[in-house]
Design an enzyme around this catalytic site. Structure first.
Site, PDB file in Angstrom:
ATOM      1  N   HIS A  57     -18.793  -2.735   4.277  1.00  0.00           N
ATOM      2  CA  HIS A  57     -19.196  -1.685   3.316  1.00  0.00           C
ATOM      3  C   HIS A  57     -18.053  -0.705   3.083  1.00  0.00           C
ATOM      4  O   HIS A  57     -17.734   0.125   3.935  1.00  0.00           O
ATOM      5  CB  HIS A  57     -20.422  -0.931   3.832  1.00  0.00           C
ATOM      6  CG  HIS A  57     -20.997  -0.015   2.799  1.00  0.00           C
ATOM      7  ND1 HIS A  57     -22.200  -0.251   2.174  1.00  0.00           N
ATOM      8  CD2 HIS A  57     -20.520   1.129   2.240  1.00  0.00           C
ATOM      9  CE1 HIS A  57     -22.450   0.704   1.304  1.00  0.00           C
ATOM     10  NE2 HIS A  57     -21.427   1.567   1.320  1.00  0.00           N
ATOM     11  N   HIS A  59     -15.574   1.456  -0.251  1.00  0.00           N
ATOM     12  CA  HIS A  59     -15.399   1.841  -1.672  1.00  0.00           C
ATOM     13  C   HIS A  59     -13.908   1.905  -1.958  1.00  0.00           C
ATOM     14  O   HIS A  59     -13.284   2.961  -1.835  1.00  0.00           O
ATOM     15  CB  HIS A  59     -16.066   3.186  -1.954  1.00  0.00           C
ATOM     16  CG  HIS A  59     -17.552   3.142  -1.825  1.00  0.00           C
ATOM     17  ND1 HIS A  59     -18.392   2.968  -2.901  1.00  0.00           N
ATOM     18  CD2 HIS A  59     -18.348   3.198  -0.724  1.00  0.00           C
ATOM     19  CE1 HIS A  59     -19.645   2.946  -2.478  1.00  0.00           C
ATOM     20  NE2 HIS A  59     -19.639   3.075  -1.158  1.00  0.00           N
ATOM     21  N   GLN A 152     -23.145   3.251  -9.538  1.00  0.00           N
ATOM     22  CA  GLN A 152     -23.153   4.515  -8.778  1.00  0.00           C
ATOM     23  C   GLN A 152     -24.141   5.546  -9.335  1.00  0.00           C
ATOM     24  O   GLN A 152     -24.772   6.282  -8.594  1.00  0.00           O
ATOM     25  CB  GLN A 152     -21.728   5.105  -8.784  1.00  0.00           C
ATOM     26  CG  GLN A 152     -21.587   6.506  -8.222  1.00  0.00           C
ATOM     27  CD  GLN A 152     -21.639   6.553  -6.708  1.00  0.00           C
ATOM     28  OE1 GLN A 152     -20.702   6.183  -6.024  1.00  0.00           O
ATOM     29  NE2 GLN A 152     -22.771   6.995  -6.166  1.00  0.00           N
ATOM     30  N   HIS A 210     -26.941   0.073  -1.749  1.00  0.00           N
ATOM     31  CA  HIS A 210     -27.091   1.377  -1.120  1.00  0.00           C
ATOM     32  C   HIS A 210     -28.587   1.671  -1.173  1.00  0.00           C
ATOM     33  O   HIS A 210     -29.185   1.603  -2.246  1.00  0.00           O
ATOM     34  CB  HIS A 210     -26.342   2.436  -1.915  1.00  0.00           C
ATOM     35  CG  HIS A 210     -24.859   2.403  -1.741  1.00  0.00           C
ATOM     36  ND1 HIS A 210     -24.095   1.363  -2.182  1.00  0.00           N
ATOM     37  CD2 HIS A 210     -24.014   3.302  -1.165  1.00  0.00           C
ATOM     38  CE1 HIS A 210     -22.825   1.615  -1.872  1.00  0.00           C
ATOM     39  NE2 HIS A 210     -22.741   2.774  -1.268  1.00  0.00           N
ATOM     40  N   GLU A 213     -30.291   6.340   1.086  1.00  0.00           N
ATOM     41  CA  GLU A 213     -29.236   7.138   1.718  1.00  0.00           C
ATOM     42  C   GLU A 213     -29.591   8.612   1.550  1.00  0.00           C
ATOM     43  O   GLU A 213     -29.019   9.318   0.708  1.00  0.00           O
ATOM     44  CB  GLU A 213     -27.859   6.822   1.117  1.00  0.00           C
ATOM     45  CG  GLU A 213     -26.732   7.500   1.904  1.00  0.00           C
ATOM     46  CD  GLU A 213     -25.353   7.281   1.309  1.00  0.00           C
ATOM     47  OE1 GLU A 213     -25.248   6.591   0.273  1.00  0.00           O
ATOM     48  OE2 GLU A 213     -24.379   7.813   1.874  1.00  0.00           O
ATOM     49  N   ASP A 309     -17.128   2.569   4.888  1.00  0.00           N
ATOM     50  CA  ASP A 309     -17.652   3.252   3.700  1.00  0.00           C
ATOM     51  C   ASP A 309     -16.551   3.980   2.928  1.00  0.00           C
ATOM     52  O   ASP A 309     -16.297   3.670   1.769  1.00  0.00           O
ATOM     53  CB  ASP A 309     -18.800   4.208   4.078  1.00  0.00           C
ATOM     54  CG  ASP A 309     -19.701   4.546   2.897  1.00  0.00           C
ATOM     55  OD1 ASP A 309     -19.506   3.983   1.806  1.00  0.00           O
ATOM     56  OD2 ASP A 309     -20.617   5.373   3.063  1.00  0.00           O
TER      57      ASP A 309
HETATM   58 FE   FE2 Z   1     -21.260   3.412   0.218  1.00  0.00          FE
END
Ligand code: FE2
Length: 422
Positions: A57, A59, A152, A210, A213, A309
């Site tokens: 995971h 970005h 996103q 995701h 969260e 992440d």
């Molecule tokens: Fe993430």
């Protein structure tokens, strides 16, 4: 004649005095005390040889952008998303590629040779998708880079996001992403899970969302994700990332949820560095840790990985591509301090994420790719304790990184002149 022979290695499962024979990029033999002629022989001196670290995971489109155009003042997930929204119009493909390539260099130096990165598809230009597909090509010789089409700003909430996501899949993105807790309502969140899982099932893609969260105990999209996985026959092909709301959920509800997740063979990625940083921001005291219930998930036979992440981006100002740092934090936050639990934390940055990413030929077995890391540590627990130096990193039997052993010179009377921090 072998290409490479590593002798006197300790393996993560505790086997020692092991020799690893490599030919044509693959492990061809693995046994104790083997001495076969090879073009190159490396004496591991009893230290740990592990399969490479894997980050399920990340970005990569946002990495190394810390401070652009400003720093996250509140430290919350939501300000991070807003900040990323400010940065997006300023992105150029060249800058995206440069930052991602730099991060990949860091990753290789840390023995991190497989990364699943989410890539934002809400910008209709799909600039980040193009950039990361290019990066994937450039690093293919040394990193397995897997891309997730990640809406996103919400696949239903952001205009055009579903079409952009489908275009990204057509361009070669591997995995369907989502963010149900960021949709406008719980109902929209559940609908987004349903639509995205149906899309993945129709196109034969993996899913990694995701999910939940937040610190909201009533954010329960993971239940829908497990349900849809089962309904669509996607068992073993779906991952719920973060699941931080599980930390705050009612215990009775979780006792029902865990078996449902196990039944659906849902994979889980917790992101300890980020969860402990972003969650609990609305609490006074006590402050919740926010990470999902890792030991309980593992006890139900659910595969759990720890992801990095973020590294130096709108959400997180630190990080270095070191998955031992990630696991070290995970161990502390989850209080996984028994010997067996600490070894599970090591698995959570090696074999577990490899399984979630469906990596082929991963592992220290005959027939697997000769992808390995020699650590300056005698076992996985010591590697975690020291965030051990990566002495050598091999990809397909070829050395791709090395580092000198960490040795300190001491200037103390009647003491050893040198000490290794082990
Ligand atoms: Fe993430």
């Amino acid at each position: 004649m072998l290409d490479l022979l590593i002798t006197n290695a300790t393996l993560p499962d505790g086997q020692n005095h092991m020799s690893i024979a490599v030919q044509n990029g693959k492990i061809v033999e693995l046994s104790a005390h083997m001495q076969t002629p090879a073009h190159e022989t490396v004496d591991a001196q009893g230290q740990l040889v592990s399969p490479p670290f894997v980050d399920a995971h990340f970005h990569m489109d946002a990495t190394l952008s810390y401070g652009l155009p400003r720093v996250n003042q509140s430290g919350t997930l939501l300000e991070g998303i807003a900040l990323w929204g400010e940065l997006k119009p300023l992105l150029t493909q060249e800058a995206l590629i440069d930052r991602a390539m730099k991060y990949c260099d860091w990753a290789v130096a840390k023995g991190l040779l497989a990364i699943r990165t989410h890539v934002d598809v809400c910008d209709p230009r799909l600039l980040a998708v193009e950039a990361l597909l290019e990066v994937k090509k450039r690093v293919a010789a040394y990193i397995d880079l897997q891309l997730v089409a990640f809406p996103q700003d919400g696949v239903l909430r952001a205009p055009g996001a579903m079409d952009n996501l489908k275009r990204a899949l057509q361009m070669g993105v591997d995995v369907v992403g989502g963010i149900p807790h960021f949709e406008r309502t719980m109902a929209d969140g559940a609908l987004s899970v349903k639509l995205l899982c149906e899309l993945a099932a129709a196109q034969g893609k993996l899913v990694d969302m995701h999910c939940d969260e937040s610190d909201d105990p009533l954010s329960r999209h993971v239940e829908t994700l497990a349900y849809e996985s089962q309904r669509l026959g996607l068992q073993g092909r779906v991952v719920g990332s973060h699941l931080t709301s599980m930390h705050s959920m009612d215990n009775y509800y979780v006792s029902k949820l865990l078996p449902l997740m196990a039944e659906a063979q849902l994979g889980v990625v917790a992101n300890p560095l980020i969860n402990i940083t972003l969650q609990g921001r609305h609490d006074s005291y006590p402050k919740r840790r926010g990470m999902t219930r890792v030991p309980e998930l593992l006890a139900h036979g659910i595969t759990v990985a720890f992801g990095h992440d973020c590294v130096m981006d709108p959400w997180y100002s630190l990080g270095s591509g070191d998955m031992l740092e990630v696991a070290h934090m995970g161990l502390h936050v989850a209080q996984m301090t028994s010997q067996a639990a600490m070894r599970q934390c090591f698995d959570a940055v090696t074999t577990h994420p490899a399984k979630l990413m469906h990596l082929q030929g991963y592992g220290l077995q005959v027939g697997c790719h000769a992808d390995m890391v020699l650590l300056q540590a005698s076992n996985p627990v010591e590697a975690l304790r020291l965030r051990a130096n990566r002495l050598k990193v091999w990809r397909r039997g070829r050395l791709v990184a090395s580092a000198a052993p960490a040795v300190s010179q001491l200037f103390l009377d009647q003491r050893p002149a040198q000490t290794q921090l082990v």
